[in-house]
Motif scaffolding. Sequence first.
Motif, PDB file in Angstrom:
ATOM      1  N   THR A 249       0.942  11.840   1.191  1.00  0.00           N
ATOM      2  CA  THR A 249       0.582  12.123  -0.207  1.00  0.00           C
ATOM      3  C   THR A 249       1.600  11.513  -1.156  1.00  0.00           C
ATOM      4  O   THR A 249       1.241  10.969  -2.210  1.00  0.00           O
ATOM      5  N   THR A 250       2.885  11.605  -0.796  1.00  0.00           N
ATOM      6  CA  THR A 250       3.932  10.999  -1.611  1.00  0.00           C
ATOM      7  C   THR A 250       3.709   9.496  -1.754  1.00  0.00           C
ATOM      8  O   THR A 250       3.801   8.935  -2.858  1.00  0.00           O
ATOM      9  N   LEU A 251       3.411   8.834  -0.654  1.00  0.00           N
ATOM     10  CA  LEU A 251       3.161   7.393  -0.696  1.00  0.00           C
ATOM     11  C   LEU A 251       1.945   7.068  -1.557  1.00  0.00           C
ATOM     12  O   LEU A 251       1.969   6.122  -2.361  1.00  0.00           O
ATOM     13  N   ASP A 252       0.890   7.868  -1.413  1.00  0.00           N
ATOM     14  CA  ASP A 252      -0.315   7.652  -2.229  1.00  0.00           C
ATOM     15  C   ASP A 252       0.012   7.776  -3.718  1.00  0.00           C
ATOM     16  O   ASP A 252      -0.475   6.983  -4.545  1.00  0.00           O
ATOM     17  N   ASN A 253       0.841   8.762  -4.061  1.00  0.00           N
ATOM     18  CA  ASN A 253       1.201   8.964  -5.472  1.00  0.00           C
ATOM     19  C   ASN A 253       2.023   7.795  -6.009  1.00  0.00           C
ATOM     20  O   ASN A 253       1.831   7.358  -7.149  1.00  0.00           O
TER      21      ASN A 253
ATOM     22  N   THR B  29       2.542   3.394  -9.609  1.00  0.00           N
ATOM     23  CA  THR B  29       3.329   2.178  -9.835  1.00  0.00           C
ATOM     24  C   THR B  29       2.556   0.890  -9.570  1.00  0.00           C
ATOM     25  O   THR B  29       2.989  -0.184 -10.000  1.00  0.00           O
ATOM     26  N   GLY B  30       1.449   0.992  -8.830  1.00  0.00           N
ATOM     27  CA  GLY B  30       0.703  -0.205  -8.486  1.00  0.00           C
ATOM     28  C   GLY B  30       1.338  -1.023  -7.380  1.00  0.00           C
ATOM     29  O   GLY B  30       0.868  -2.118  -7.046  1.00  0.00           O
ATOM     30  N   ARG B  31       2.393  -0.499  -6.778  1.00  0.00           N
ATOM     31  CA  ARG B  31       3.053  -1.213  -5.695  1.00  0.00           C
ATOM     32  C   ARG B  31       2.246  -1.074  -4.408  1.00  0.00           C
ATOM     33  O   ARG B  31       1.393  -0.210  -4.282  1.00  0.00           O
TER      34      ARG B  31
END
Length: 259
Positions: free
Chosen positions: A196-200, A205-207
Motif C-alpha cells: 500500500t505504501t508503494l502504491d501511494n 509522485t508519478g514515479r
Amino acid sequence: MADKPLAGRHALVTGGGRGIGAAIARQLLSLGADVTITGRDAGRLAGAVTTLSALGRVQAVSMDVSAAAAIEAGFAQAAGSFGPVAILVNNAGIAQAAPFARTDLAMWDDIMRTDLTGAFLCAKAAVPMMLAAGWGRVVNVASTAGLTGLAYCTAYCAAKHGLIGLTRALAKELATKPVTVNAVCPGYTETDIVETTLDNIVAKTGRTREDALADLVAPNPQKRLIQPAEVAEAVGWLCLPGSSAITGQSIAVAGGEIM
C-alpha cells in the motif's frame, strides 16, 4: 520432543491473519505450540486457520486490540479453548504516514491505541497467566522506526519507540521471574502495508514502482525487503526454552539497517 520444543504451550498472536503475524503463527506451530490468531477480519482469520491447521492446533478469535473490552473477552475465549496463554506476540499494528503538520489528533490516537496501548493491554491480560504457570514469553513486534526517526511518521515512530520502552521496562520488572520480554524490529517487510505504501508513493509522485521500492530499501545495506518468515524465525527463537537469558532486547531484523 526435541523438534517440538514448544509442545504444550499456548501462543497468542495478534494480527495473525496475514503478513508477519501469519508467518509467526506458522513458525510457532512448527515448533509445537498451540496457536490462537486474533484480528478484526473474521473472514481473513478463518482463511488463515484453514491454511495453518495442517501444521497443528490453531484457532481464531476475533479481537480488536484498540478496544479494552474486546481484549478481555478475546483472551478469555482463547484461554477457554487452549488453556492459559504462555506466549504472547503483540504483532497487530497500523501504519499511517503524513507530514507533521497534517498529523492530526485522530491519526495520533488511532496509531497509539493500536500499536502501543493494545500491546500494553494484551500484556496485562497475558502476564498474570504466565506468572501463575511459572513460564512465559512476550514478544513485541516493533519496527526499526522504534530505534530511529523517520520523516513523515511522527505518530508511528512515537508508538514504536513507546513499544520498545514498554518492552525494556516490563523485562526489567519481570527479570527475576521465568518470563522474558523482548521486541523484534523489522525493517521494510514484504507485506500488504508496504505494498500500500508503494502504491501511494506511485500515485502521489508519478514515479515507477521500481524507483519507489529502491528508495524504501535504500537504508537497508542488503537493498531488499525483509521477508515475513525472517521476522518469524527471530520470534520463534526468542520463544524457545533455551532463550531464557534473552530479555529486554530489541532485535533488528533489517538487513543491517540498524547497527
